[in-house]
Design a protein around this motif. Structure first.
Motif, PDB file in Angstrom:
ATOM      1  N   GLY A   1       0.823  -1.208   0.000  1.00  0.00           N
ATOM      2  CA  GLY A   1       0.000   0.000   0.000  1.00  0.00           C
ATOM      3  C   GLY A   1       0.856   1.257   0.000  1.00  0.00           C
ATOM      4  N   MET A   2       0.992   1.854  -1.166  1.00  0.00           N
ATOM      5  CA  MET A   2       1.763   3.099  -1.266  1.00  0.00           C
ATOM      6  C   MET A   2       0.895   4.250  -1.765  1.00  0.00           C
ATOM      7  N   THR A   3       0.062   3.969  -2.790  1.00  0.00           N
ATOM      8  CA  THR A   3      -0.639   5.037  -3.504  1.00  0.00           C
ATOM      9  C   THR A   3      -1.777   5.625  -2.667  1.00  0.00           C
TER      10      THR A   3
ATOM     11  N   GLY B   1       0.444   9.294  -5.947  1.00  0.00           N
ATOM     12  CA  GLY B   1       0.821   7.910  -6.201  1.00  0.00           C
ATOM     13  C   GLY B   1       2.310   7.841  -6.464  1.00  0.00           C
ATOM     14  N   THR B   2       2.702   8.430  -7.594  1.00  0.00           N
ATOM     15  CA  THR B   2       4.130   8.496  -7.902  1.00  0.00           C
ATOM     16  C   THR B   2       4.856   9.257  -6.797  1.00  0.00           C
ATOM     17  N   ASP B   3       4.251  10.372  -6.408  1.00  0.00           N
ATOM     18  CA  ASP B   3       4.869  11.235  -5.401  1.00  0.00           C
ATOM     19  C   ASP B   3       4.483  10.737  -4.013  1.00  0.00           C
ATOM     20  N   VAL B   4       5.053   9.601  -3.611  1.00  0.00           N
ATOM     21  CA  VAL B   4       4.623   8.990  -2.348  1.00  0.00           C
ATOM     22  C   VAL B   4       4.965   9.858  -1.134  1.00  0.00           C
TER      23      VAL B   4
ATOM     24  N   TRP C   1      -5.399   4.593  -1.725  1.00  0.00           N
ATOM     25  CA  TRP C   1      -6.337   4.806  -2.834  1.00  0.00           C
ATOM     26  C   TRP C   1      -6.384   3.598  -3.749  1.00  0.00           C
ATOM     27  N   PHE C   2      -5.285   2.890  -3.789  1.00  0.00           N
ATOM     28  CA  PHE C   2      -5.202   1.605  -4.499  1.00  0.00           C
ATOM     29  C   PHE C   2      -4.472   0.652  -3.564  1.00  0.00           C
ATOM     30  N   MET C   3      -5.117  -0.421  -3.174  1.00  0.00           N
ATOM     31  CA  MET C   3      -4.374  -1.474  -2.473  1.00  0.00           C
ATOM     32  C   MET C   3      -4.945  -2.799  -2.968  1.00  0.00           C
ATOM     33  N   SER C   4      -4.178  -3.426  -3.866  1.00  0.00           N
ATOM     34  CA  SER C   4      -4.669  -4.633  -4.530  1.00  0.00           C
ATOM     35  C   SER C   4      -4.541  -5.843  -3.617  1.00  0.00           C
TER      36      SER C   4
ATOM     37  N   ASP D   1     -13.569  -0.431 -10.025  1.00  0.00           N
ATOM     38  CA  ASP D   1     -14.189  -0.995 -11.228  1.00  0.00           C
ATOM     39  C   ASP D   1     -13.207  -0.719 -12.365  1.00  0.00           C
ATOM     40  N   LYS D   2     -12.428  -1.732 -12.746  1.00  0.00           N
ATOM     41  CA  LYS D   2     -11.256  -1.482 -13.597  1.00  0.00           C
ATOM     42  C   LYS D   2     -11.480  -1.881 -15.058  1.00  0.00           C
ATOM     43  N   LEU D   3     -10.696  -1.260 -15.923  1.00  0.00           N
ATOM     44  CA  LEU D   3     -10.705  -1.590 -17.353  1.00  0.00           C
ATOM     45  C   LEU D   3     -10.430  -3.076 -17.576  1.00  0.00           C
TER      46      LEU D   3
ATOM     47  N   ALA E   1      -8.752  -8.176  -7.147  1.00  0.00           N
ATOM     48  CA  ALA E   1      -9.459  -7.091  -6.452  1.00  0.00           C
ATOM     49  C   ALA E   1      -8.462  -5.985  -6.127  1.00  0.00           C
ATOM     50  N   SER E   2      -8.841  -4.740  -6.417  1.00  0.00           N
ATOM     51  CA  SER E   2      -8.011  -3.592  -6.013  1.00  0.00           C
ATOM     52  C   SER E   2      -8.895  -2.701  -5.142  1.00  0.00           C
ATOM     53  N   SER E   3      -8.470  -2.506  -3.929  1.00  0.00           N
ATOM     54  CA  SER E   3      -9.351  -1.846  -2.958  1.00  0.00           C
ATOM     55  C   SER E   3      -8.980  -0.389  -2.721  1.00  0.00           C
TER      56      SER E   3
ATOM     57  N   SER F   1       2.000  -1.036 -17.643  1.00  0.00           N
ATOM     58  CA  SER F   1       2.737   0.197 -17.898  1.00  0.00           C
ATOM     59  C   SER F   1       2.420   1.261 -16.852  1.00  0.00           C
ATOM     60  N   ILE F   2       1.218   1.175 -16.257  1.00  0.00           N
ATOM     61  CA  ILE F   2       0.793   2.213 -15.308  1.00  0.00           C
ATOM     62  C   ILE F   2       1.330   1.963 -13.900  1.00  0.00           C
ATOM     63  N   TRP F   3       1.161   0.732 -13.412  1.00  0.00           N
ATOM     64  CA  TRP F   3       1.541   0.521 -12.000  1.00  0.00           C
ATOM     65  C   TRP F   3       3.036   0.243 -11.880  1.00  0.00           C
ATOM     66  N   GLU F   4       3.494   0.306 -10.665  1.00  0.00           N
ATOM     67  CA  GLU F   4       4.922   0.096 -10.354  1.00  0.00           C
ATOM     68  C   GLU F   4       5.815   1.100 -11.078  1.00  0.00           C
ATOM     69  N   GLY F   5       5.295   2.280 -11.277  1.00  0.00           N
ATOM     70  CA  GLY F   5       6.055   3.328 -11.959  1.00  0.00           C
ATOM     71  C   GLY F   5       5.629   3.429 -13.404  1.00  0.00           C
ATOM     72  N   SER F   6       4.872   4.501 -13.727  1.00  0.00           N
ATOM     73  CA  SER F   6       4.401   4.675 -15.107  1.00  0.00           C
ATOM     74  C   SER F   6       5.560   5.123 -16.005  1.00  0.00           C
ATOM     75  N   GLY F   7       5.266   5.269 -17.302  1.00  0.00           N
ATOM     76  CA  GLY F   7       6.317   5.511 -18.291  1.00  0.00           C
ATOM     77  C   GLY F   7       7.296   6.607 -17.898  1.00  0.00           C
TER      78      GLY F   7
ATOM     79  N   VAL G   1      11.457   6.745 -16.961  1.00  0.00           N
ATOM     80  CA  VAL G   1      12.454   7.608 -17.596  1.00  0.00           C
ATOM     81  C   VAL G   1      13.184   8.419 -16.522  1.00  0.00           C
ATOM     82  N   LEU G   2      12.432   8.921 -15.554  1.00  0.00           N
ATOM     83  CA  LEU G   2      13.069   9.688 -14.475  1.00  0.00           C
ATOM     84  C   LEU G   2      14.037   8.811 -13.692  1.00  0.00           C
ATOM     85  N   ASP G   3      13.689   7.533 -13.545  1.00  0.00           N
ATOM     86  CA  ASP G   3      14.580   6.623 -12.823  1.00  0.00           C
ATOM     87  C   ASP G   3      15.880   6.422 -13.607  1.00  0.00           C
TER      88      ASP G   3
HETATM   89  C1  LIG Z   1      -5.146  -1.959 -11.248  1.00  0.00           C
HETATM   90  C2  LIG Z   1      -4.263  -1.173 -10.349  1.00  0.00           C
HETATM   91  C3  LIG Z   1      -3.828  -1.752  -9.169  1.00  0.00           C
HETATM   92  C4  LIG Z   1      -3.002  -1.027  -8.314  1.00  0.00           C
HETATM   93  N1  LIG Z   1      -2.585  -1.623  -7.149  1.00  0.00           N
HETATM   94  C5  LIG Z   1      -1.811  -0.914  -6.290  1.00  0.00           C
HETATM   95  C6  LIG Z   1      -1.382  -1.487  -5.056  1.00  0.00           C
HETATM   96  O1  LIG Z   1      -1.670  -2.641  -4.754  1.00  0.00           O
HETATM   97  N2  LIG Z   1      -0.651  -0.721  -4.224  1.00  0.00           N
HETATM   98  C7  LIG Z   1      -0.299   0.550  -4.537  1.00  0.00           C
HETATM   99  O2  LIG Z   1       0.385   1.188  -3.745  1.00  0.00           O
HETATM  100  N3  LIG Z   1      -0.676   1.117  -5.705  1.00  0.00           N
HETATM  101  C8  LIG Z   1      -1.415   0.419  -6.579  1.00  0.00           C
HETATM  102  N4  LIG Z   1      -1.811   0.992  -7.766  1.00  0.00           N
HETATM  103  C9  LIG Z   1      -1.519   2.380  -8.008  1.00  0.00           C
HETATM  104  C10 LIG Z   1      -0.455   2.632  -9.036  1.00  0.00           C
HETATM  105  O3  LIG Z   1       0.777   2.148  -8.609  1.00  0.00           O
HETATM  106  C11 LIG Z   1      -0.462   4.143  -9.310  1.00  0.00           C
HETATM  107  O4  LIG Z   1      -1.689   4.436  -9.954  1.00  0.00           O
HETATM  108  C12 LIG Z   1       0.709   4.595 -10.128  1.00  0.00           C
HETATM  109  O5  LIG Z   1       1.885   4.470  -9.379  1.00  0.00           O
HETATM  110  C13 LIG Z   1       0.568   6.062 -10.580  1.00  0.00           C
HETATM  111  O6  LIG Z   1       0.250   6.882  -9.526  1.00  0.00           O
HETATM  112  P1  LIG Z   1      -0.999   7.877  -9.604  1.00  0.00           P
HETATM  113  O7  LIG Z   1      -2.179   7.084 -10.024  1.00  0.00           O
HETATM  114  O8  LIG Z   1      -1.114   8.640  -8.346  1.00  0.00           O
HETATM  115  O9  LIG Z   1      -0.656   8.859 -10.791  1.00  0.00           O
HETATM  116  P2  LIG Z   1       0.316  10.140 -10.731  1.00  0.00           P
HETATM  117  O10 LIG Z   1       1.420   9.872  -9.787  1.00  0.00           O
HETATM  118  O11 LIG Z   1      -0.491  11.338 -10.549  1.00  0.00           O
HETATM  119  O12 LIG Z   1       0.891  10.103 -12.213  1.00  0.00           O
HETATM  120  C14 LIG Z   1       0.098  10.493 -13.327  1.00  0.00           C
HETATM  121  C15 LIG Z   1       0.990  10.511 -14.551  1.00  0.00           C
HETATM  122  O13 LIG Z   1       1.997  11.480 -14.370  1.00  0.00           O
HETATM  123  C16 LIG Z   1       3.266  10.945 -14.645  1.00  0.00           C
HETATM  124  N5  LIG Z   1       4.249  11.605 -13.788  1.00  0.00           N
HETATM  125  C17 LIG Z   1       4.348  11.526 -12.453  1.00  0.00           C
HETATM  126  N6  LIG Z   1       5.387  12.267 -12.031  1.00  0.00           N
HETATM  127  C18 LIG Z   1       5.945  12.850 -13.117  1.00  0.00           C
HETATM  128  C19 LIG Z   1       7.029  13.749 -13.350  1.00  0.00           C
HETATM  129  N7  LIG Z   1       7.790  14.167 -12.343  1.00  0.00           N
HETATM  130  N8  LIG Z   1       7.306  14.125 -14.609  1.00  0.00           N
HETATM  131  C20 LIG Z   1       6.557  13.706 -15.634  1.00  0.00           C
HETATM  132  N9  LIG Z   1       5.522  12.865 -15.497  1.00  0.00           N
HETATM  133  C21 LIG Z   1       5.213  12.440 -14.245  1.00  0.00           C
HETATM  134  C22 LIG Z   1       3.137   9.455 -14.379  1.00  0.00           C
HETATM  135  O14 LIG Z   1       4.079   8.729 -15.165  1.00  0.00           O
HETATM  136  C23 LIG Z   1       1.704   9.203 -14.824  1.00  0.00           C
HETATM  137  O15 LIG Z   1       1.681   8.946 -16.206  1.00  0.00           O
HETATM  138  C24 LIG Z   1      -2.620   0.279  -8.642  1.00  0.00           C
HETATM  139  C25 LIG Z   1      -3.050   0.841  -9.844  1.00  0.00           C
HETATM  140  C26 LIG Z   1      -3.853   0.138 -10.685  1.00  0.00           C
HETATM  141  C27 LIG Z   1      -4.313   0.773 -11.966  1.00  0.00           C
END
Ligand SMILES: Cc1cc2nc3c(=O)[nH]c(=O)nc-3n(C[C@H](O)[C@H](O)[C@H](O)COP(=O)(O)OP(=O)(O)OC[C@H]3O[C@@H](n4cnc5c(N)ncnc54)[C@H](O)[C@@H]3O)c2cc1C
Length: 557
Positions: free
Chosen positions: A190-192, A197-200, A226-229, A270-272, A278-280, A433-439, A443-445
């Motif tokens: 549970g991080m998000t 989300g990204t900005d934990v 907000w997301f805890m699967s 309710d996911k795509l 289950a993601s809670s 592509s979205i979870w565990e660090g989006s695109g 790149v930032l990493d």
């Molecule tokens: C099905 C599903 C299950 C999930 N399960 C879990 C879970 O079990 N536990 C958990 O902790 N999380 C979970 N997540 C959450 C997921 O890890 C986050 O949604 C994801 O890390 C992105 O965070 P965010 O949604 O807050 O988007 P944001 O952090 O707001 O990011 C939005 C977009 O902005 C981009 N972005 C962010 N920062 C920058 C920057 N500095 N420069 C340019 N672009 C940037 C990102 O790449 C992204 O494309 C789940 C998500 C999904 C869809």
């Protein structure tokens, strides 16, 4: 055919693609497993390939996605329950993957003190995970999180001693009971949160020590995720703000006295796609947890979990692309259009061969990365793991949706209906592509590695330079990347170009050294030959497309 309601005979439809051994029928996978050091797992993977490709297993996958998990917040008398009910097929999928050890096989050396790591363990596991994702992708989420929790637990010896022996058995126990009463446990994360989300670091969840704080101490956590699967996991690694900053905690579902911990699930997303999983949305109403690592070290602590899950995102995406490709080729091999098998129509040949090339590249990159996890003690492998984890995760997960869409089109209208696996696959793939660090986060990493660990970049570039030396186009690509690296001020704008170029070069060098000439030559010619394209089926005029497609065909046992 005769009969009162029969208007026609069903012709020219392919047989269902099932009861196919997902290992034996996949040359790129078999070769990657051998090449990257897990040849000893061949027989086990072959058996798992038969199991995961069986009609029964695929039917379980369908059922688990059709009958969605259901949140039960209260019982009929109004008591809080906070449990999730799954269809039996989901539990059967979990049993299949846990019995294979996908949640813990790379850590079996921890069963006995002083035992060395098993060589090739990550690559062997990746081979099985790639197939488990094809069987059904949603259940892979708790599998990957459980596997990835282990290196974090190892940072806190008392918690490791308590929990790791419960993770290691190759078993699945879905009962809702304290861990000490269970045969095996799974972990979530549970991080998000809503505001970040990204900005934990923006986490608003607060942690108060019960007595004295610090590593291993007890805390009370108040806040939300907000997301805890996989909410029926037995414990979660969560981030929360303690006095000295963001800290990692182990939060179990049950308290030490056997009562239920204060996790209140608000609703399920309710996911795509990824619907069997289950993601809670969850609130912690003074939930009990123990600090994993020191206060303020939350990100540094949990990052190892994230690194392992990123490898799995790439491996699973490669597996899902393989499934889409296999369905496309299978269809084209059986369907006749204009008096010719579809697979032999020149335009379709170009498309299918092009898809094969990307699946080969994605598989090659993912398994090379898994090898780097196996050999992380070797500095060069460690450098590859550091730089190429975000590169591989970025590229493989990002190309998957377009590839699956093209594969779906190869089946025509039949690809678009829910009875075919392609529709579900198409909805599934974007999540990796979205979870565990989006695109952009990947790149930032990569940019962080450039700034903070230039030696790692230098070592990977050296290795790629050696591997590219015999091919003028690969050599040129290597030089181009070097020149990008020398312009660090432009990297903010060119980050994606750099990451994509690194992925392609790495894939090109691995295929050049390990794949048949037809595949390697076509990949290099079409990806480095200056062909400008945005859709599949271009740049292969000189390629041996029939040989490439034959290699990708699932009908080869
Ligand atoms: C099905 C599903 C299950 C999930 N399960 C879990 C879970 O079990 N536990 C958990 O902790 N999380 C979970 N997540 C959450 C997921 O890890 C986050 O949604 C994801 O890390 C992105 O965070 P965010 O949604 O807050 O988007 P944001 O952090 O707001 O990011 C939005 C977009 O902005 C981009 N972005 C962010 N920062 C920058 C920057 N500095 N420069 C340019 N672009 C940037 C990102 O790449 C992204 O494309 C789940 C998500 C999904 C869809």
């Amino acid at each position: 055919m005769t009969g009162p309601f029969t208007t026609h005979e069903v012709l020219n439809q392919p047989p269902p693609l099932e009861d196919v051994n997902l290992f034996a029928s996949d040359l790129a996978l078999k070769e990657a497993v051998e090449r990257e050091g897990a040849g000893a797992a061949r027989e086990a993977l072959d058996a798992f390939g038969a199991l995961t490709g069986s009609a029964e297993a695929l039917e379980r996958g369908r059922l688990a996605n059709e009958h969605l998990p259901r949140l039960e917040t209260h019982d009929r008398h109004g008591h809080r329950r906070d449990t999730v009910a799954y269809h039996p097929a989901y539990h059967e999928l979990m049993t299949t993957s846990c019995t294979q050890g996908l949640h813990s096989a790379v850590w079996t050396h921890l069963r006995t003190a002083g035992e060395p790591r098993r060589p090739g363990a990550h690559v062997a596991r990746a081979g099985a995970f790639y197939m488990a994702a094809q069987m059904e992708a949603g259940h892979c989420c708790p599998i990957t999180m459980t596997n990835a929790a282990v290196p974090v637990l190892l940072l806190q010896p008392d918690l490791a001693e308590e929990w790791i022996p419960k993770i290691l058995p190759f078993r699945y126990d879905p009962s809702f009971a304290p861990a000490r009463e269970k045969a095996a446990v799974t972990f979530g994360m549970g991080m998000t949160e809503k505001q970040g989300g990204t900005d934990v670091r923006a986490s608003s969840t607060m942690a108060e020590p019960v007595a004295t704080g610090g590593a291993g101490a007890e805390y009370i956590i108040t806040g939300h995720k907000w997301f805890m699967s996989a909410p029926m996991s037995d414990a979660f690694l969560v981030l929360a703000q303690a006095e000295n900053g963001l800290t990692c905690f182990l939060m179990p579902r049950f308290l030490p006295d056997g009562s239920v911990n204060a996790l209140r699930f608000q609703r399920l997303k309710d996911k795509l796609g990824n619907r069997s999983n289950a993601s809670s949305e969850v609130e912690f109403h003074g939930a009990w947890a123990r600090a994993l690592g020191e206060e303020g070290r939350g990100i540094a602590t949990i990052i190892e979990m994230v690194t392992h899950t990123r490898l799995d995102c790439a491996v699973a995406s490669a597996g899902l692309m393989r499934l889409a490709l296999a369905n496309a080729i299978h269809h084209a091999e059986h369907r006749t259009v204009f008096q010719r098998k579809l697979v032999h129509q020149p335009l379709m040949e170009q498309v299918l061969a092009d898809l094969v090339l990307d699946v080969e590249a994605a598989t090659a990159l993912s398994f090379r990365l898994a090898r780097a996890f196996d050999r992380a003690d070797d500095p060069r492998a460690g450098a590859w793991r550091r730089l190429m984890t975000p590169v591989t995760k970025y590229w493989v997960c990002k190309i998957a949706p377009a590839l699956v869409a093209e594969a779906m089109e190869c089946l025509g209208g039949s690809g678009y209906v829910e009875e075919a696996p392609l529709a579900r696959l198409y909805r599934e793939v974007p999540v990796n592509s979205i979870w565990e660090g989006s695109g952009n986060v990947m790149v930032l990493d990569v940019m962080r590695v450039l700034q903070r660990e230039p030696d790692a970049v230098e070592q990977v570039m050296e290795d790629l330079g050696v591997a590219a030396a015999d091919d003028a186009r690969l050599k040129h690509a290597h030089e181009r990347i070097q020149s990008l690296l020398y312009e660090p001020k432009l990297l903010d704008q060119r980050g994606r170009a750099l990451v994509e170029a690194l992925a392609l070069l790495a894939a090109g060098t691995i295929l050049k050294a390990g794949a048949p000439a037809a595949v390697a030559d076509a990949f290099i010619a079409s990806r480095f030959g200056g062909v400008s394209k945005q859709t599949y089926g271009q740049g292969l005029e000189r390629a041996d497309t029939r040989a490439i497609i034959a290699r990708g065909s699932p009908n080869r046992e």
